[in-house]
Design a protein around this motif. Structure first.
Motif, PDB file in Angstrom:
ATOM      1  N   ILE A  31       0.840  -1.204   0.000  1.00 13.32           N
ATOM      2  CA  ILE A  31       0.000   0.000   0.000  1.00 13.32           C
ATOM      3  C   ILE A  31       0.871   1.249   0.000  1.00 13.32           C
ATOM      4  N   GLU A  32       1.915   1.267   0.807  1.00  9.56           N
ATOM      5  CA  GLU A  32       2.827   2.415   0.861  1.00  9.56           C
ATOM      6  C   GLU A  32       3.487   2.652  -0.499  1.00  9.56           C
ATOM      7  N   LYS A  33       3.945   1.577  -1.131  1.00  4.34           N
ATOM      8  CA  LYS A  33       4.595   1.687  -2.439  1.00  4.34           C
ATOM      9  C   LYS A  33       3.605   2.194  -3.485  1.00  4.34           C
ATOM     10  N   ALA A  34       2.399   1.652  -3.486  1.00  2.00           N
ATOM     11  CA  ALA A  34       1.385   2.077  -4.447  1.00  2.00           C
ATOM     12  C   ALA A  34       1.040   3.552  -4.249  1.00  2.00           C
ATOM     13  N   THR A  35       0.916   3.974  -3.005  1.00  2.00           N
ATOM     14  CA  THR A  35       0.609   5.380  -2.707  1.00  2.00           C
ATOM     15  C   THR A  35       1.740   6.282  -3.181  1.00  2.00           C
ATOM     16  N   GLU A  36       2.967   5.892  -2.928  1.00  5.84           N
ATOM     17  CA  GLU A  36       4.133   6.667  -3.350  1.00  5.84           C
ATOM     18  C   GLU A  36       4.184   6.799  -4.877  1.00  5.84           C
ATOM     19  N   GLU A  37       3.970   5.699  -5.567  1.00  3.24           N
ATOM     20  CA  GLU A  37       4.004   5.722  -7.030  1.00  3.24           C
ATOM     21  C   GLU A  37       2.857   6.553  -7.594  1.00  3.24           C
ATOM     22  N   ARG A  39       1.469   9.137  -6.152  1.00  3.82           N
ATOM     23  CA  ARG A  39       1.821  10.554  -5.946  1.00  3.82           C
ATOM     24  C   ARG A  39       2.796  11.035  -7.017  1.00  3.82           C
ATOM     25  N   LYS A  40       3.750  10.182  -7.393  1.00  3.41           N
ATOM     26  CA  LYS A  40       4.675  10.534  -8.476  1.00  3.41           C
ATOM     27  C   LYS A  40       3.907  10.721  -9.776  1.00  3.41           C
ATOM     28  N   TYR A  41       2.950   9.828 -10.041  1.00  4.83           N
ATOM     29  CA  TYR A  41       2.132   9.915 -11.240  1.00  4.83           C
ATOM     30  C   TYR A  41       1.325  11.208 -11.245  1.00  4.83           C
ATOM     31  N   GLN A  42       0.707  11.533 -10.122  1.00  2.00           N
ATOM     32  CA  GLN A  42      -0.088  12.758 -10.026  1.00  2.00           C
ATOM     33  C   GLN A  42       0.768  13.989 -10.281  1.00  2.00           C
ATOM     34  N   ALA A  43       2.004  13.975  -9.821  1.00  2.00           N
ATOM     35  CA  ALA A  43       2.895  15.123 -10.008  1.00  2.00           C
ATOM     36  C   ALA A  43       3.218  15.331 -11.485  1.00  2.00           C
ATOM     37  N   LYS A  44       3.186  14.244 -12.269  1.00  2.00           N
ATOM     38  CA  LYS A  44       3.512  14.331 -13.691  1.00  2.00           C
ATOM     39  C   LYS A  44       2.294  14.639 -14.554  1.00  2.00           C
ATOM     40  N   THR A  45       1.106  14.495 -14.018  1.00  2.00           N
ATOM     41  CA  THR A  45      -0.106  14.702 -14.812  1.00  2.00           C
ATOM     42  C   THR A  45      -0.750  16.036 -14.456  1.00  2.00           C
ATOM     43  N   LEU A  46      -1.571  16.516 -15.348  1.00  2.00           N
ATOM     44  CA  LEU A  46      -2.218  17.802 -15.151  1.00  2.00           C
ATOM     45  C   LEU A  46      -3.546  17.646 -14.416  1.00  2.00           C
ATOM     46  N   SER A  47      -3.845  18.609 -13.588  1.00  2.00           N
ATOM     47  CA  SER A  47      -5.135  18.627 -12.903  1.00  2.00           C
ATOM     48  C   SER A  47      -6.195  19.134 -13.885  1.00  2.00           C
TER      49      SER A  47
END
Length: 73
Positions: A31-37, A39-47
């Motif tokens: 779960i921690e790894k999935a959450t971390e990944e 967050r990285k994905y969200q940082a690369k994508t546009l809102s």
């Protein structure tokens, strides 16, 4: 059809190794790894707000180009 055996044969045919036991990662670690990944994905994508802003900029640029073409005539 035995789907487990079928999937195993597909994976082994492509060179993948099969997971034969429960593995060594705990549920909490997964779960921690999935959450971390994520967050990285969200940082690369546009809102949605950023997407809307960029669409507005493109629409304005298009209007300006059309006006410039009309002024040249």
């Amino acid at each position: 059809m035995d789907w487990v055996k079928h999937l195993d044969s597909i994976l082994t045919a492509t060179g993948e190794q099969l997971l034969l036991d429960a593995g060594s990662v705990s549920h909490e670690q997964a779960i921690e790894k999935a959450t971390e990944e994520y967050r990285k994905y969200q940082a690369k994508t546009l809102s949605p707000v950023e997407v809307s802003y960029l669409e507005s900029i493109k629409a304005i640029e298009k209007k300006v180009e059309e006006q410039e073409k009309n002024n040249e005539k």
